[in-house]
Design an enzyme around this catalytic site. Structure first.
Site, short mmCIF file in Angstrom:
data_model
loop_
_atom_site.label_atom_id
_atom_site.label_comp_id
_atom_site.label_asym_id
_atom_site.label_seq_id
_atom_site.Cartn_x
_atom_site.Cartn_y
_atom_site.Cartn_z
N LYS A 159 3.56 5.98 4.13
CA LYS A 159 2.81 4.75 3.94
C LYS A 159 2.34 4.15 5.27
O LYS A 159 1.89 3.00 5.31
CB LYS A 159 3.68 3.72 3.20
N ARG B 178 12.70 -3.44 -9.68
CA ARG B 178 11.32 -2.97 -9.56
C ARG B 178 10.63 -3.07 -10.91
O ARG B 178 11.24 -2.78 -11.94
CB ARG B 178 11.26 -1.51 -9.09
N PRO C 137 0.82 -1.22 0.00
CA PRO C 137 0.00 0.00 0.00
C PRO C 137 0.85 1.26 0.00
O PRO C 137 1.90 1.31 0.64
CB PRO C 137 -0.82 -0.13 1.28
N GLU C 138 0.37 2.27 -0.72
CA GLU C 138 1.08 3.54 -0.84
C GLU C 138 0.20 4.65 -0.27
O GLU C 138 -0.76 4.39 0.46
CB GLU C 138 1.45 3.78 -2.31
#
Length: 280
Positions: free
Chosen positions: A58, A268, A2-3
């Site tokens: 976050k 990433r 989650p951001e």
């Protein structure tokens, strides 16, 4: 993971339910998820009232009436599920514990339960001083009034490498990760792997504006992670259907129709349109 949008969305929903409410139950099934002995954790929390819920980057901060804080970081694979026992499922049954692993459960009046899954994350009980020290190295929030365009550009000054690598660094700007870095870069028509030294002034302006536009839109749509907070929650995860490039490798670009590229940058995932996103 989650951001900013996911945690801000959760913050708003949780604040509506637990702000001003005392903690009536504490259950810890994995001691490593907390930072003090289980007995101390339970003793410190039982009967304490949650004054309000704050988000920083976050993470979520639960402010308690004794001045202490609960610092929650879900990290990869974490979840929050709030079950109100005044509500029934569509089948007329009380809501059940989530199927996924739960490490901490907090109870509130009327039998409401907040289940917290912490596969890699943590829920730490901290003093004000400890909280400030823990958060001291975080960069500014994306909507901090002091983060002007000039201040935004200055956060990247002297750094090397790509825009995305710097953008997801929580010391630069707090709260942005893989998904929204790519979405913001797409909105600004700049490749996420653009070299910082090559980005032109007009592109910085677009990136700054895109950051605000994308994050506002994502929060309003409940973020991209489809993990509903409550029974009947149809908002959480709504942004997933509106991601324009993230996890859209091989699909047509919604702006120009070219094929969206999926690649990797420093381990990433990276998504962008090679036609309408530029390296400068």
């Amino acid at each position: 993971m989650p951001e900013y949008p996911e945690m801000e969305h959760y913050r708003r929903l949780l604040a509506e339910r637990i702000a001003g409410q005392p903690i009536t139950k504490v259950d810890v099934t994995r001691p490593k998820s907390i930072n003090v002995p289980v007995e101390t954790f339970e003793r410190e929390l039982l009967g304490r009232t949650v004054w309000f819920v704050e988000r920083r980057g976050k993470m979520l901060l639960f402010h308690l009436d004794n001045g202490k804080r609960l610092l929650l970081h879900l990290m990869l694979g974490g979840l929050i599920r709030y079950e109100s026992h005044t509500l029934l499922t569509p089948e007329g049954l009380p809501p059940e514990r989530p199927d996924r692993s739960v490490q901490v459960t907090l109870g509130f009046p009327a039998g409401d339960l907040c289940f917290i899954g912490l596969r890699l994350g943590y829920l730490h009980l901290l003093t004000v001083k400890e909280t400030l020290a823990r958060l001291a190295d975080l960069g500014p929030e994306p909507f901090d009034p002091r983060l002007s365009l000039a201040a935004f550009k200055a956060r990247f000054k002297g750094k090397r490498g790509s825009f995305k690598t710097a953008f997801v660094d929580q010391h630069v700007i707090a709260g942005i990760g893989n998904c929204y870095a790519d979405e913001i870069a797409f909105e600004a028509q700049v490749r996420p792997d653009a070299k910082l030294a090559d980005i032109e002034p007009a592109s910085w302006e677009r990136l700054y504006g895109a950051m605000h536009a994308v994050l506002n839109d994502a929060v309003a749509k409940g973020g991209y992670m489809e993990l509903p907070l409550t029974e009947g929650d149809t908002v959480t995860g709504g942004y997933n259907d509106h991601c324009r490039v993230y996890d859209r490798g091989g699909e047509a670009c919604p702006r120009c129709g070219s094929e969206i590229v999926q690649t990797e940058l420093n381990s990433r995932k990276l998504f962008f349109c090679p036609s309408c996103q530029k390296e400068r």
